[in-house]
Design a protein around this motif. Structure first.
Motif, short mmCIF file in Angstrom:
data_model
loop_
_atom_site.label_atom_id
_atom_site.label_comp_id
_atom_site.label_asym_id
_atom_site.label_seq_id
_atom_site.Cartn_x
_atom_site.Cartn_y
_atom_site.Cartn_z
N GLU A 198 1.33 -15.08 49.67
CA GLU A 198 1.56 -15.56 48.30
C GLU A 198 2.73 -14.83 47.65
OE1 GLU A 198 -2.71 -17.08 46.57
OE2 GLU A 198 -2.61 -15.00 47.22
N LYS A 235 3.93 -17.09 40.15
CA LYS A 235 4.07 -18.10 41.21
C LYS A 235 5.49 -18.65 41.27
CE LYS A 235 -0.53 -19.37 39.77
NZ LYS A 235 -1.16 -20.35 38.88
N ARG A 239 -1.74 -11.06 38.92
CA ARG A 239 -0.71 -11.76 39.68
C ARG A 239 0.58 -11.93 38.88
NH1 ARG A 239 -1.24 -17.47 43.10
NH2 ARG A 239 0.82 -17.29 44.06
N THR A 288 3.72 -10.00 39.67
CA THR A 288 4.41 -10.16 40.96
C THR A 288 5.92 -9.99 40.86
OG1 THR A 288 2.67 -11.68 41.70
CG2 THR A 288 4.73 -11.71 42.94
N ALA A 338 1.00 -7.34 47.14
CA ALA A 338 -0.18 -8.20 47.30
C ALA A 338 -1.45 -7.42 46.98
CB ALA A 338 -0.23 -8.74 48.73
N THR A 388 -3.51 -10.48 45.57
CA THR A 388 -3.11 -11.72 46.24
C THR A 388 -2.86 -11.40 47.72
OG1 THR A 388 -0.78 -11.30 45.68
CG2 THR A 388 -2.03 -12.72 44.18
#
Lengths: 209, 433
Positions: free
Chosen positions: A58, B184, A23, A26, A49, A54
């Protein structure tokens, strides 16, 4: 519009491998997608993704948080004018007006010829050359109205082709290094070293201990 | 007049090709790392503790002490914070572009000292040239054996990853940076329990150090912590890069011995800031980033030291100094700073998200001439809702320190320049336009 293909897909897979958890790739993958399409297209979100294990939601959730990731098509050049305090004191808002006028687009909009998207940005850390702006994150300053006009013609007539790649291209230098060392190997090596060192220390300092 | 300070991190400024491996090697590059590898990691930590170098990111915590707090798990990470976004701070931007090898060497030394499993350099996404320069430097470092397996023939191995950000001020906050590095949104984590040295990247103990901080390490290892500590004074040791901007003749980066120079000297000395523009007088100075309360012309003899500025009710923060002269509208300045916080609040905590929005709205209407006299009290009340008592250092009502940073400029602006606010309200417009 597009999923990663051919050598770009290879590059995407290499990026994922750099991180202990997929992740983490990303944002680098969002940049990679933008370097191909100029923005982050829905298909690219889906592909990212898949590559990072993910969900598209997200990836979208992450992407939409960051100013540099464009979820809709933008001009070939994104012009970000800094109006934060250091630039404001030196005429940042006047520069923004000149850019809007010259490029033919208001803040948040793209010119009719699809060449320029204008943004008002926060400090870009070029404060000793205020007022300043970036074009696709290549920096120019200090600039006045004349300078903006020159910048526009330099861009249109190709004089800055090397310096300012199309929107989405950030680093043109790719990583060039051997395969990554497994983390377990490094951790084990350290444990062995630490043990050897402490036993050496114990021998040396045995008398005082 | 300040004495010319020894240059540490800016020693290659003005040297042609300072970003290239050849120039770096010609000017002593990677000798600090070679020396470090001949030492025990504990000895390096001891040197850095002795140097007493305070973190150069803004919080100013002792870097050696930070390292000592690392939980000694088998898996642990080093992350370099190059997400410089504090308004008017432009030192790391310069360092990543112009001396990337110094950063890479310092990073490898830090990784060896703390026993990192892997190291990451997080660079602000907007620094496109910096990202290219640091990636080139990392590629070169692998080529000469300064990265990878058995660095310079030693038993130490390390991989170093250059990671781009994507535009968010909050990611300069170390836990937000880790979230971002995990792919994130840049939402700060609550401390405790999420102190990176205990629970950091991927939940493992992690050291987060600023670019300028680690760029000092090759010098500290080469010359010793005591030599660094001999510069500066008190707790503020060594040199530091001060970023001078705003209404001065010679804005720029000045590497100065800490505490040995005053604000007055930095702004007015001919070899430093060069003074204000002709016919102008000084109104206020923002030290240490826009979170810091402003200082006034009568405080100019304060030395550029961390504790010295803190004692005077402000902070040295990121080492950026913004000069405002008598042509500056203080309402506009305070409004623009509130607008910055409004745009950059991550939105997690109510006082910050709502407070920044309302403060910006009220400030904007005063600046536009549509304010009411009660607005000043309203603003102070909004500030009080974010920072009870509107005290300095601020009380903490939010996860990170962005929220508590919001009231400073507005509250200080109202306290110091109340008449100017009232003029806007009474005359129905900005008197500076």
């Amino acid at each position: 519009m597009s999923r990663f293909k051919d050598e770009v897909l290879q590059e995407a897979l290499e990026l994922v491998k750099l991180y202990p958890e997929a992740r983490s790739a990303t944002i680098p993958l969002c940049h990679l997608a933008q370097s191909v399409d100029g923005y982050l297209a829905p298909d690219a979100i889906e592909h990212i993704a898949e590559l990072t294990s993910t969900t598209p939601a997200e990836v979208h959730g992450t992407a939409s948080f960051y100013d540099m990731i464009q979820l809709h098509p933008v001009g070939r050049y994104v012009v970000g004018v800094c109006t934060n305090i250091a630039c404001m004191l030196q005429g940042g808002y006047e520069l923004l007006e000149a850019v809007e006028e010259t490029m033919g687009a208001s803040v948040g909009e793209t010119s009719e010829d699809s060449l320029f998207t204008v943004e008002e940005v926060e400090c870009i850390a070029l404060c000793d050359r205020a007022p300043c702006l970036h074009v696709n994150y290549r920096y120019f300053g200090p600039l006045d109205e004349e300078g903006v006009k020159r910048l526009k013609s330099d861009l249109i007539e190709g004089r800055l082709e090397d310096e300012v790649p199309s929107h989405g291209v950030i680093s043109r230098i790719k990583r060039s290094a051997p395969e990554l060392i497994p983390l377990e190997e490094i951790d084990e090596l350290r444990l062995v070293e630490d043990e050897q060192r402490s036993s050496r220390m114990a021998q040396k300092g045995g008398g005082d201990a | 007049m300040p004495e010319a300070a020894e240059s540490i991190v800016l020693s290659r400024r003005g040297v042609e090709g300072s970003h290239t491996l050849d120039v770096y090697l010609e000017t002593g590059g990677y000798e600090g790392l070679r020396k470090a590898l001949a030492m025990n990691p504990e000895e390096i930590v001891a040197q850095v503790v002795e140097s007493n170098i305070l973190g150069r990111g803004g919080a100013g915590f002792e870097a050696g002490r930070k390292w000592s707090m690392l939980k000694k798990s088998t898996r642990r990470y080093l992350v370099i914070n190059g997400d410089e976004s504090e308004p008017a701070t432009f030192k790391d931007h310069f360092l990543v572009e112009n001396d990337p090898h110094q950063l890479v060497e310092g990073t490898i030394i830090a990784a060896y000292a703390i026993g990192a499993s892997r190291a990451f350099i997080f660079i602000r996404g907007e620094f496109a040239l910096g990202l290219e320069r640091v990636q080139s430097a990392v590629n070169d470092a692998y080529k000469i054996g300064a990265l990878g397996r058995n660095i310079f023939g030693s038993s130490f191995s390390l991989d170093l990853i250059v990671h781009p950000g994507a535009g968010a001020y909050i990611c300069g906050e170390e836990t937000a940076l880790l979230e971002s590095l995990e792919g994130k949104r840049g939402f700060p984590r609550i401390k405790p329990p999420y102190f990176p040295a205990v629970i950091g990247l991927y939940g493992e103990p992690t050291i987060v150090n600023n670019v300028e901080t680690v760029s000092n390490l090759p010098w500290i290892v080469s010359r010793g912590g005591a030599a660094f500590k001999a510069l500066g004074s008190g707790r503020s040791t060594g040199t530091r890069i001060f970023a001078l901007s705003g209404a001065v003749k010679r804005p720029g980066l000045y590497e100065l011995e800490m505490v040995k120079t005053t604000f007055r000297e930095l702004i007015f000395s001919d070899d430093l800031g060069g003074g204000l523009y002709e016919g102008r007088s000084l109104k206020a100075v923002i030290p240490g980033g826009v979170s810091a309360p402003w200082i006034t012309p009568d405080q100019l003899d304060l030395p550029l030291g961390q504790d010295e500025v803190a004692k005077a009710g402000s902070m040295l923060g990121s080492g950026s100094i913004i000069v405002m002269d008598d042509s500056t509208c203080m309402v506009r300045a305070a409004w623009r700073i509130s607008r910055f916080f409004m745009r950059e609040s991550c939105g997690q905590c109510t006082p910050c998200r709502e407070g920044s929005n309302w403060i910006e709205k009220v400030m904007a209407r005063i600046e536009a001439g549509a304010g009411r006299e009660e607005d000043l009290e309203l603003l102070m009340d909004l500030c009080d809702n974010i920072v009870p008592g509107v005290s300095w250092p601020p009380a903490q009502t939010t996860i990170c320190v962005l929220g508590p940073s919001i009231p400073s400029s507005v509250a200080v602006g109202i306290r110091m320049f109340r008449d100017e606010f009232l003029t806007h309200i009474k005359e129905g417009g900005c008197p500076f336009e």
